[in-house]
Design an enzyme around this catalytic site. Structure first.
Site, PDB file in Angstrom:
ATOM      1  N   HIS A 258       0.830  -1.204   0.000  1.00 15.60           N
ATOM      2  CA  HIS A 258       0.000   0.000   0.000  1.00 15.60           C
ATOM      3  C   HIS A 258       0.867   1.258   0.000  1.00 15.60           C
ATOM      4  CE1 HIS A 258      -3.664  -2.265   0.492  1.00 15.60           C
ATOM      5  NE2 HIS A 258      -3.104  -2.950   1.456  1.00 15.60           N
TER       6      HIS A 258
ATOM      7  N   CYS B 148      -0.765  -3.124 -23.140  1.00 12.89           N
ATOM      8  CA  CYS B 148      -1.298  -2.415 -21.979  1.00 12.89           C
ATOM      9  C   CYS B 148      -0.696  -2.912 -20.664  1.00 12.89           C
ATOM     10  CB  CYS B 148      -2.825  -2.501 -21.919  1.00 12.89           C
ATOM     11  SG  CYS B 148      -3.465  -4.170 -21.698  1.00 12.89           S
TER      12      CYS B 148
ATOM     13  N   GLU C 281      -2.978 -12.463 -23.506  1.00 15.20           N
ATOM     14  CA  GLU C 281      -2.207 -12.632 -22.275  1.00 15.20           C
ATOM     15  C   GLU C 281      -1.935 -14.098 -21.944  1.00 15.20           C
ATOM     16  OE1 GLU C 281      -4.455 -10.659 -19.208  1.00 15.20           O
ATOM     17  OE2 GLU C 281      -6.337 -11.177 -20.191  1.00 15.20           O
TER      18      GLU C 281
ATOM     19  N   ASP D  56       0.592 -10.829 -17.454  1.00 18.36           N
ATOM     20  CA  ASP D  56       0.173 -12.230 -17.434  1.00 18.36           C
ATOM     21  C   ASP D  56       0.859 -13.049 -18.523  1.00 18.36           C
ATOM     22  OD1 ASP D  56      -1.454 -12.711 -15.234  1.00 18.36           O
ATOM     23  OD2 ASP D  56      -3.227 -11.860 -16.185  1.00 18.36           O
TER      24      ASP D  56
END
Length: 540
Positions: free
Chosen positions: A185, A497, A426, A450
Site C-alpha cells: 500500500h 497495456c 495474455e 500475465d
C-alpha cells in the site's frame, strides 16, 4: 552520516526532516470479570471502528479514488465476519478482556491468512491485523492518527492500508519503510502521489533518527541520515536535474507521438476507476487503453447494477472529452476476489475460473456489463476487450452473446455507438493462434504481465521468484513479434497495456515490431512520448 539501501518503488530525490511513525503500544487491560460487560465494550469499539472507517472511505474516495478506498471496505467487511466475531466472543467468555480477545484473534487470523498459498488471501493478513489494531486502540483509549509539523520524510517499519490513507499527504516528501514490497500500500500511494519511496530498507526505526536531516534517492534506492555537506550538495544537484527533466518533459505536452522518420504510435493510459480521468488529462494521454472494470465490482456486498456501471462509464467517457476509451470486461478471479461471486477455492487460481471464463459461465453478469458499455458508447468513442482468451471458440461465443445483447437493446430503442471489440492477448495460446484470432476481432491488446507469467511459468506475485521473472525473455519477445505481425496481416491494430509498455529500453523494439499503441500509467506518458519522438526506427 548513516547510509543505507532499499528497493526503490518511485524515483526522485527528497530532502527533509525524518519523521518516525510508530504505533502506540498501549498495555492491554485485563477483564473486569463480567463477560457480558466485556462483550458490550467490544460491540461499542467495533461500532466506533466502523464509523471511523466509513469516514475514511469517503475521504479517501474524494482524494485518491475508489480503488484506494476499497481497501478500507474490505476491513469493514472483516468486522462482520462470523468466524472472526465468534472467536472474539469465545475468548471473552473464557475470561479474556475485549482488548485481549481482539488482539489475539487478529494475530491468529492474520497468521492464518499469511500462510495461505493464494496471493489475494495473503494480502488479507495485513487487513485483518490493521482493523484489529484499530479496535484494540479504541478499547485502550488511544488515538488513531499521525501528524507532521512541517514537510518531511516518513519512516516506518511498514504502513497498513488505513495508515497510508490517513497520513498528512500534503506534508510527506518521501516514504521509507523497513518492510513492504513493490505492490504494498505504501508503494501504491507513493506512485499515486508521485513521491520518492524505498521499501525493504536496512533502516532501524528504533534508532534515534527522529527529526534528523534525511535524504532519499529514489533513483538509486539509497537513503542518508545526517548527511555530510558533500552528500547534501550532490543530492541537491541531482534533485535540480530531476526537476529540470520534468520541465523538459512538459515541452512534449500536446505533441504528436511520432518518431523522427514519421512513424506514429498512440500513447494511452491505464486506469482503474472514473476518478482517475483527471490523471489521464494531467498526464496528457491520448486516450484510455485499459479501464480495469473489475474495480467497480470489488469492495461491494453484491453485484453492481446496469445503471451503476453505466454511470461509472459515462463519467469516464464524458471526462475524456472525445478521447478514445477501451474498457476491459471484468477480470475477477485469481488475485482479485469478491465474496458475493461465491467462487470455489482453487489450487491454482491464476489458471482457474477468471476473466472471460466467468462471463461465459455467468451470462447475466456479462449481459449487465455489456449493456452498460453499449449505453456509454452512445456518448463517445468506446471499445471493449475481453480478458484471458485462449481459444477461437471463446471469442465467437462472446461475440454471439454481444450480438444478442445489441439486438435486444435496439429493439428497446436504446442508442448504441460504434463499438470496437478486441481481446487481451495474455496467454501463450492466444499469441500462438493470433493469426486465427485476428480474423474474429477488431484489435489486440497485449497484457504483458500475465503473458510473461504464463510463458515463463513464474508467479509474478511471488517475491521469491523475482530473479526468474524476465520480461525481456527471448520467448516473450518472439510471441510479441508474432502477435503484431498477425494483427497487421489481418488489418487490425494492436497495442500493449501491460507494465512492459512503459519500459523505455523496449520502446524502440515495440516500434520496430509495429505496435500501434502503448497504454501505460498516466504519469509515464510524457516520458514515453519523449522517447518515441527521439527514436528513428522503422516497423517491419
Amino acid at each position: 552520516m548513516i547510509q543505507g539501501t532499499g528497493r526503490p518503488v518511485f524515483s526522485g530525490v527528497a530532502i527533509g526532516r525524518a519523521y518516525i511513525y510508530k504505533k502506540e503500544q498501549a498495555s492491554l487491560p485485563t477483564s473486569c470479570g463480567d463477560a457480558a460487560v466485556e462483550q458490550q465494550k467490544f460491540e461499542e469499539a467495533k461500532a466506533a471502528a466502523v464509523e471511523q472507517l466509513q469516514a475514511l472511505v469517503e475521504e479517501t474516495t474524494e482524494r485518491l479514488g475508489e480503488e484506494q478506498a476499497m481497501i478500507l471496505d474490505v476491513q469493514m467487511m472483516m468486522l462482520d465476519d462470523l468466524d472472526y466475531l465468534e472467536s472474539i466472543e469465545a475468548m471473552i467468555k473464557n475470561g479474556a478482556s475485549a482488548a485481549e480477545a481482539v488482539k489475539e484473534t487478529g494475530d491468529t487470523f492474520s497468521a492464518a491468512f499469511a500462510a495461505m498459498d493464494d496471493a489475494y488471501m495473503q494480502a488479507r493478513a495485513v487487513d485483518v491485523k490493521d482493523v484489529s489494531s484499530r479496535v484494540v486502540t479504541i478499547l485502550c483509549g488511544g488515538k488513531v492518527g499521525f501528524s507532521m509539523e512541517e514537510p518531511g520524510i516518513l519512516v516506518a517499519e511498514d504502513l497498513t492500508p488505513s495508515e497510508t490513507v490517513q497520513m498528512p499527504k500534503d506534508k510527506i516528501l518521501a516514504f521509507v519503510t523497513r518492510q513492504g514490497s513493490s505492490n504494498s500500500h505504501t508503494a501504491i500511494l507513493a506512485r499515486i502521489m508521485g513521491l520518492p519511496a524505498l521499501v525493504k530498507t536496512q533502516i532501524n526505526v528504533d534508532d534515534d533518527i527522529d527529526g534528523k536531516l534525511m535524504i532519499v534517492d529514489g533513483f538509486e534506492g539509497t537513503y542518508y541520515i545526517d548527511p555530510d555537506e558533500e552528500t547534501v550538495a550532490a543530492m541537491k544537484e541531482k534533485q535540480r536535474n530531476a526537476q529540470e527533466y520534468q520541465r523538459e518533459l512538459e515541452t512534449y505536452r500536446g505533441k504528436e507521438s511520432v518518431t523522427k522518420n514519421g512513424q506514429k504510435i498512440k500513447l494511452y493510459a491505464n486506469i482503474g476507476n472514473p476518478s482517475d480521468v483527471e490523471h489521464v488529462l494531467k498526464g496528457d494521454a491520448e486516450g484510455v487503453g485499459l479501464l480495469r472494470s473489475e474495480f467497480l465490482y470489488l469492495g461491494r456486498e453484491d453485484y453492481p447494477t446496469e445503471d451503476e456501471l453505466f454511470e461509472a462509464y459515462r463519467k469516464v467517457v464524458e471526462g475524456l472529452e472525445g478521447r478514445p476509451l477501451v474498457i476491459r470486461t471484468l477480470d475477477i478471479g485469481a488475485d482479485k476476489q469478491a465474496d458475493y461471486f461465491e467462487l470455489d477455492k482453487e489450487e491454482n487460481p491464476a489458471l482457474g475460473l477468471r476473466g472471460i471464463r466467468i462471463c461465459i459461465r455467468r451470462p447475466k453478469v456479462f449481459r449487465t456489463q455489456m449493456r452498460a458499455i453499449y449505453r456509454a458508447s452512445a456518448l463517445g468513442p468506446v471499445g471493449v476487450m475481453f480478458p484471458m482468451i485462449a481459444s477461437v471458440w471463446e471469442v465467437r461465443k462472446v461475440r454471439e452473446m454481444c450480438e444478442e445483447i445489441r439486438r435486444e437493446m435496439q429493439e428497446e430503442g436504446i442508442a448504441i455507438g460504434s463499438v470496437e471489440h478486441g481481446i487481451m492477448v495474455e496467454t501463450p495460446a492466444a499469441a500462438v493462434i493470433s493469426e486465427q484470432l485476428a480474423k474474429e476481432v477488431d484489435f489486440f491488446s497485449v497484457g504483458t504481465n500475465d503473458l510473461t507469467q504464463y510463458t515463463l511459468a513464474v508467479d509474478r506475485q511471488n517475491p521469491n521468484l523475482e530473479e526468474f521473472y524476465d520480461a525481456h525473455h527471448p520467448a516473450l519477445l518472439e510471441l510479441l513479434r508474432m502477435v503484431a505481425a498477425n494483427a497487421h496481416k489481418a488489418g487490425i491494430w494492436c497495442g500493449i497495456c501491460g507494465e512492459l509498455g512503459a519500459d523505455l529500453s523496449m520502446t524502440e523494439t515495440f516500434l520496430e515490431m509495429g505496435y500501434d499503441e502503448l497504454s501505460v500509467s498516466p504519469t509515464r506518458v510524457l516520458e514515453l512520448r519523449k522517447k518515441v519522438c527521439e527514436s528513428e526506427v522503422t516497423s517491419k
